[in-house]
Scaffold this motif. Structure first.
Motif, PDB file in Angstrom:
ATOM      1  N   ALA A  82       0.815  -1.217   0.000  1.00 28.96           N
ATOM      2  CA  ALA A  82       0.000   0.000   0.000  1.00 28.96           C
ATOM      3  C   ALA A  82       0.851   1.271   0.000  1.00 28.96           C
ATOM      4  CB  ALA A  82      -0.945   0.003   1.201  1.00 28.96           C
ATOM      5  N   GLU A 133      -2.677   3.779  -9.057  1.00 27.48           N
ATOM      6  CA  GLU A 133      -3.148   3.898  -7.675  1.00 27.48           C
ATOM      7  C   GLU A 133      -4.028   5.131  -7.611  1.00 27.48           C
ATOM      8  OE1 GLU A 133      -3.304   5.745  -3.892  1.00 27.48           O
ATOM      9  OE2 GLU A 133      -1.770   6.425  -5.275  1.00 27.48           O
ATOM     10  N   GLY A 170      -6.583   5.045  -2.907  1.00 31.63           N
ATOM     11  CA  GLY A 170      -6.322   3.870  -2.086  1.00 31.63           C
ATOM     12  C   GLY A 170      -6.571   2.548  -2.775  1.00 31.63           C
ATOM     13  N   ASN A 171      -7.020   2.576  -4.006  1.00 31.23           N
ATOM     14  CA  ASN A 171      -7.224   1.346  -4.761  1.00 31.23           C
ATOM     15  C   ASN A 171      -6.064   1.174  -5.741  1.00 31.23           C
ATOM     16  OD1 ASN A 171      -9.815   0.713  -3.626  1.00 31.23           O
ATOM     17  ND2 ASN A 171     -10.612   2.404  -4.841  1.00 31.23           N
ATOM     18  N   ASP A 229      -7.806  -3.351  -2.938  1.00 30.52           N
ATOM     19  CA  ASP A 229      -8.082  -2.160  -2.156  1.00 30.52           C
ATOM     20  C   ASP A 229      -6.968  -1.983  -1.119  1.00 30.52           C
ATOM     21  OD1 ASP A 229      -8.637  -3.803   0.038  1.00 30.52           O
ATOM     22  OD2 ASP A 229     -10.785  -3.453  -0.011  1.00 30.52           O
ATOM     23  N   ARG A 230      -6.936  -0.832  -0.461  1.00 32.81           N
ATOM     24  CA  ARG A 230      -5.848  -0.506   0.444  1.00 32.81           C
ATOM     25  C   ARG A 230      -5.708  -1.525   1.586  1.00 32.81           C
ATOM     26  NH1 ARG A 230      -2.335   3.137   1.176  1.00 32.81           N
ATOM     27  NH2 ARG A 230      -3.196   4.633  -0.286  1.00 32.81           N
ATOM     28  N   SER A 231      -6.803  -2.014   2.131  1.00 31.31           N
ATOM     29  CA  SER A 231      -6.704  -2.966   3.253  1.00 31.31           C
ATOM     30  C   SER A 231      -6.046  -4.267   2.837  1.00 31.31           C
ATOM     31  CB  SER A 231      -8.091  -3.225   3.866  1.00 31.31           C
ATOM     32  OG  SER A 231      -8.919  -3.891   2.942  1.00 31.31           O
ATOM     33  N   SER A 278      -2.291  -3.690   2.136  1.00 32.95           N
ATOM     34  CA  SER A 278      -1.524  -3.545   3.380  1.00 32.95           C
ATOM     35  C   SER A 278      -1.076  -4.887   3.932  1.00 32.95           C
ATOM     36  CB  SER A 278      -2.356  -2.822   4.427  1.00 32.95           C
ATOM     37  OG  SER A 278      -2.613  -1.501   4.010  1.00 32.95           O
TER      38      SER A 278
END
Length: 70
Positions: free
Chosen positions: A4, A43, A46-47, A60-62, A65
């Motif tokens: 991320a 990017e 956050g995607n 996606d960012r989560s 990460s």
């Protein structure tokens, strides 16, 4: 560092995928395994769209990460 943190055009190698269970298994099936080269195509908000093993994958960012790269 987590995937991320990368920006468009950056390249890195997967060190490991954090976590267990379904998401971890799914990411491994997509090619996010130790030593795999990954590049960030784009990017936005956050995607991420990344290129790994010749395939484009949206994250996606989560989820990004959870992927540790160097």
């Amino acid at each position: 560092m987590p995937l991320a943190f990368l920006r468009s055009g950056d390249m890195a190698n997967v060190v490991r995928v954090r976590g267990k269970g379904e998401v971890h298994h799914h990411l491994e099936n997509l090619g996010f395994v130790e030593g795999a080269a990954v590049s960030v195509v784009s990017e936005q908000a956050g995607n991420f769209i990344v290129q790994i093993k010749g395939a484009s994958v949206a994250l996606d960012r989560s989820v990004a990460s959870k992927i540790i790269v160097a």
